[in-house]
Design an enzyme around this catalytic site. Structure first.
Site, short mmCIF file in Angstrom:
data_model
loop_
_atom_site.label_atom_id
_atom_site.label_comp_id
_atom_site.label_asym_id
_atom_site.label_seq_id
_atom_site.Cartn_x
_atom_site.Cartn_y
_atom_site.Cartn_z
N GLU A 123 0.81 -1.20 0.00
CA GLU A 123 0.00 0.00 0.00
C GLU A 123 0.85 1.26 0.00
OE1 GLU A 123 -2.51 2.16 -0.74
OE2 GLU A 123 -3.67 0.47 0.03
N ASP B 245 1.14 4.21 -2.96
CA ASP B 245 0.84 5.63 -2.75
C ASP B 245 2.02 6.51 -3.14
OD1 ASP B 245 -1.60 4.84 -1.81
OD2 ASP B 245 -1.15 5.18 0.30
N SER C 102 -7.21 2.52 -3.78
CA SER C 102 -5.93 2.96 -3.24
C SER C 102 -5.06 3.60 -4.31
CB SER C 102 -5.15 1.77 -2.66
OG SER C 102 -5.60 1.46 -1.39
N ASP D 140 -17.79 12.23 -17.21
CA ASP D 140 -18.94 11.55 -16.61
C ASP D 140 -18.92 10.08 -16.99
OD1 ASP D 140 -21.28 11.09 -15.29
OD2 ASP D 140 -22.57 12.15 -16.72
N ILE D 141 -18.98 9.20 -15.99
CA ILE D 141 -18.97 7.75 -16.22
C ILE D 141 -20.41 7.27 -16.15
CG2 ILE D 141 -17.97 5.56 -15.51
CD1 ILE D 141 -15.92 7.76 -16.29
N GLY E 2 -24.60 12.24 -14.80
CA GLY E 2 -24.50 13.06 -13.60
C GLY E 2 -23.92 12.26 -12.45
N ASP F 261 -23.43 9.66 -9.49
CA ASP F 261 -23.95 8.34 -9.15
C ASP F 261 -23.09 7.73 -8.05
OD1 ASP F 261 -21.78 6.53 -10.37
OD2 ASP F 261 -22.37 7.69 -12.12
#
Length: 563
Positions: free
Chosen positions: A282, A286, A486, A527-528, A541, A543
C-alpha cells in the site's frame, strides 16, 4: 478504586469483534498509553463556516495564521489542569500535549489505566480475513470518566487496540505480471499504465509538477510476529523506479505518531516476487503514484497503527502540523462505516472533526471509497458506504476501468473486475445529505427503509486491476501491476497538488466539494455512465459508483482560476 462518581463517556461503548472470545485478562503490569481529547474552550472565538469558506474562489480566501487558528481551537487551561490532576491521582504520566488538537497522552500500567477509566481489559482471540489467528487487547461497554471531567473529555483512545482499516489495494495475477525494472520498466501487459501514462488521459495541467506543495500520505503498521516486518517503503526501490520513468526522486520524509504502536518505516525485503505485505504494498503504491504524478511535491509519510487511537491521532497530527504544512492528504484505507465492532461513534466523530478542521486550513483530503463494491467487505447482504470516504468533509474517490489507445481515451466505465473486486460507493447511514449534494440527484439507500444520506464517492479514477497501474516491488528490480481505489486516491491527491501550484497567489483548492458540485458538476470531469458496483448503477451526472466522474485536470484548473 476510589469512591469518585463516574459517568459513561458518550458514544464510547464497545462490543467484541465478530467471533472473538476472551482468552484471559490483559497483562496488568504492561505499559499502556491512551490519548485523551478535550473540548474546545467555550470562550474561544467562533469557528468559521467551512461551507461558506469553500464556496469562495480559492484566490479570494485568506488562510488563518497559526495564532488565529490556535485561538479558535484552544483548550481551556483549567480543563487541562483537571485532566492532569486526574492523571496524578491514578499514577499516570502526562506527555505529548497538543493544545491545538486538544489532546494529551496518559501513560501507566495497564492496571492503573484501566482503573482510571473504569474498564475491564482482556485479551481476545479471533480469526482475521485470511483465517489467521489474531489477538487484541479489548474492552466491552463504555469508557467512564469522573463526573468532574464529564463534558471536558470528549474521547479516550488506546484502551482497545483491535485493528481498524483495510488497505484498499488490489493486485493483478502477479505470477504473470512481475515486470523487470532496468533503465525502463519493460514487459508491460496490454492495457496497463505506468503512473506517468495518466497525465494525458486525465489532463494533468501542463507545466506543473507539484512544486511548493506538500502531500501527506497515511501509512498504517504496527506489531507483527518476531522477524516479520510491519511495513513501509524502500527509498532505493523507489529511486530506481522513478529513474526508469525519467522522474526525479521526490523529497520524502517520515513522521511517526508517538505511543500508538507504529514501528515507523519497516519495509523488509522480498525475493522479487509479489508484495507479500499489504502494508508495504500500500505505501509503495501511494508513493509511486504521488511521486510520479507530482514529482516536485514534498511527500511526508505519517506512520501510525491500525487502531482507533492510531487513526484519530494521525489525522489530528497532520491537520495541526506546522512544520510540514501539508496542502493535500492522501488516504487509501477505510472500513464499512456501520461496522460497530470496529469503529466507535466517538472515534468517527473525532476523526470527522479533524477533517472539518482541515477544511478551515484549506487542506484537501482524498479518501479511497473501497474495493468490495456496495457491500464494502460486510457480510450482511446489505449495501454500505466506506468511512472515512463518507465524511462530508473529504473528497471520496471511487474507481474506474480506463481504456486508452495511442493516448486517447477509448472508454472509461465503472470498475468491476468480475471477481468480487469493484469500486466502493453508496449512501451513508451516519452522515446526512450535505449541503453541496442537495440537488445532485443522490438516490436513497438501497437498504430498507431507503433513507437518505451523504452519497459516496464524489469523483473517481483508474482502479481496475485488469487495467491497473505499475508500481515497484520493494526489491527495486521488479514492478507489479496493482489496482484498487488505493490507486485512485493518490491520483487525485497528485492532481490537486499540481492545481494548487498553478493557482495564483499561493491559493489552495482546499475543501473542493462545495465548488465542485455547484460550479463544475458538468463539463469538467469525464462523466462515467456505464457499469455497476452491485447495489448501484452508473448514470448521467452524479452516481454512487463514480460520483461526478474522472479527472479533467486542466478544465478544473481553468474553472477555478476563472471564478
Amino acid at each position: 478504586m476510589s469512591s469518585t462518581h463516574y459517568v459513561a463517556l458518550p458514544d464510547s461503548s464497545r462490543v467484541p469483534l465478530s467471533g472473538a472470545r476472551v482468552i484471559g485478562p490483559a497483562d496488568p503490569r504492561a505499559p499502556l498509553t491512551v490519548t485523551v481529547y478535550l473540548r474546545r474552550d467555550p470562550d474561544a472565538p467562533p469557528r468559521p463556516d467551512v461551507y461558506e469558506l469553500a464556496m469562495r474562489p480559492p484566490t479570494d480566501r485568506v488562510a488563518p495564521d497559526d495564532d488565529a487558528y490556535a485561538a479558535v481551537h484552544r483548550w481551556r487551561d483549567t480543563d487541562l489542569k483537571a485532566v492532569e490532576a486526574f492523571a496524578g491521582e491514578h499514577h499516570l504520566a502526562v506527555s505529548n500535549e497538543n493544545p491545538v488538537a486538544r489532546s494529551v497522552q496518559l501513560t501507566g500500567t495497564t492496571e492503573d489505566v484501566a482503573d482510571a477509566f473504569r474498564v475491564t481489559l482482556a485479551r481476545y482471540r479471533y480469526q482475521d480475513a485470511h483465517d489467521n489467528p489474531r489477538i487484541y487487547r479489548g474492552r466491552e461497554g463504555a469508557v467512564n470518566v469522573p463526573t468532574a471531567l464529564s463534558g471536558i473529555v470528549t474521547g479516550v483512545f488506546g484502551l482497545d487496540d483491535r485493528p481498524i482499516g483495510a488497505n484498499l489495494l488490489i493486485r493483478r495475477a502477479l505470477t504473470d505480471h512481475v515486470l523487470p525494472i532496468a533503465e525502463k520498466v519493460t514487459g508491460l501487459p496490454e492495457g496497463v499504465f505506468l503512473p506517468t501514462d495518466l497525465e494525458g488521459p486525465y489532463a494533468y495541467p501542463a507545466g506543473t509538477d507539484g512544486t511548493g506543495q506538500c502531500v501527506a500520505v497515511l501509512a498504517f503498521n504496527g506489531e507483527t510476529p518476531p522477524g516479520i516486518p510491519s511495513g513501509g517503503y524502500s527509498p532505493d526501490a523507489l529511486r530506481r523506479f522513478f529513474a526508469a520513468l525519467g522522474r526525479p526522486m521526490p523529497d520524502i520524509s517520515n513522521v511517526v505518531i508517538p505511543n500508538v504502536g507504529s514501528t515507523g518505516n519497516d519495509p523488509g525485503r522480498d525475493d522479487g516476487g509479489p508484495l507479500r505485505q499489504d502494508t508495504t504494498g500500500e505505501i509503495m503504491l501511494d508513493l509511486a503514484v504521488v511521486g510520479s504524478l507530482a514529482p516536485k511535491a514534498k511527500i511526508v509519510v505519517y506512520f501510525s497503527k491500525f487502531t482507533e487511537q492510531g487513526w484519530v491521532d494521525v489525522i489530528h497530527r497532520i491537520v495541526t502540523d506546522t512544520v510540514h504544512r501539508p496542502s493535500v492528504i492522501s488516504v487509501s484505507y477505510g472500513n464499512a462505516e456501520e461496522g460497530r465492532t470496529v469503529w466507535t461513534p466517538e472515534a468517527i466523530d473525532s476523526a470527522n472533526r479533524a477533517f472539518r478542521n482541515a477544511a478551515e486550513k484549506f487542506i484537501s483530503i482524498c479518501c479511497a471509497s473501497g474495493d468490495d463494491g456496495s457491500k464494502d467487505q460486510a457480510f450482511d447482504e446489505r449495501a454500505h458506504a466506506d468511512f472515512p470516504a463518507s465524511s462530508p468533509h473529504v473528497l471520496g474517490v471511487g474507481g474506474t476501468r480506463l481504456v486508452v489507445d495511442q493516448g486517447q481515451v477509448v472508454s472509461e466505465t465503472v470498475w468491476d473486475d468480475g471477481v468480487g473486486h469493484r469500486t466502493g460507493g453508496g449512501i451513508s447511514k451516519l452522515f446526512p445529505v450535505p449541503q453541496f449534494q442537495e440537488g445532485a440527484g443522490v438516490p436513497p439507500s438501497a437498504n430498507p427503509p431507503h433513507g437518505r444520506g451523504r452519497g459516496v464517492p464524489d469523483v473517481a479514477a483508474l482502479a481496475a486491476g485488469s487495467t491497473g497501474v505499475v508500481v515497484p516491488s520493494i526489491d527495486g528490480v521488479h514492478a507489479l501491476v496493482v489496482g484498487g481505489t488505493s490507486a485512485a486516491a493518490p491520483m487525485w491527491s497528485a492532481l490537486l497538488a499540481r492545481i494548487n501550484q498553478a493557482l495564483p497567489g499561493a491559493a489552495q483548492v482546499g475543501f473542493l466539494n462545495p465548488l465542485l458540485y455547484a460550479k463544475f458538476a458538468t463539463g469538467v470531469l469525464r462523466d462515467i455512465t456505464k457499469g455497476s458496483n452491485g447495489a448501484y448503477f452508473a448514470a448521467k451526472g452524479w452516481d454512487p459508483c463514480t460520483g461526478l466522474g474522472s479527472p479533467g485536470g486542466q478544465r478544473l484548473l481553468d474553472g477555478l482560476k476563472a471564478l
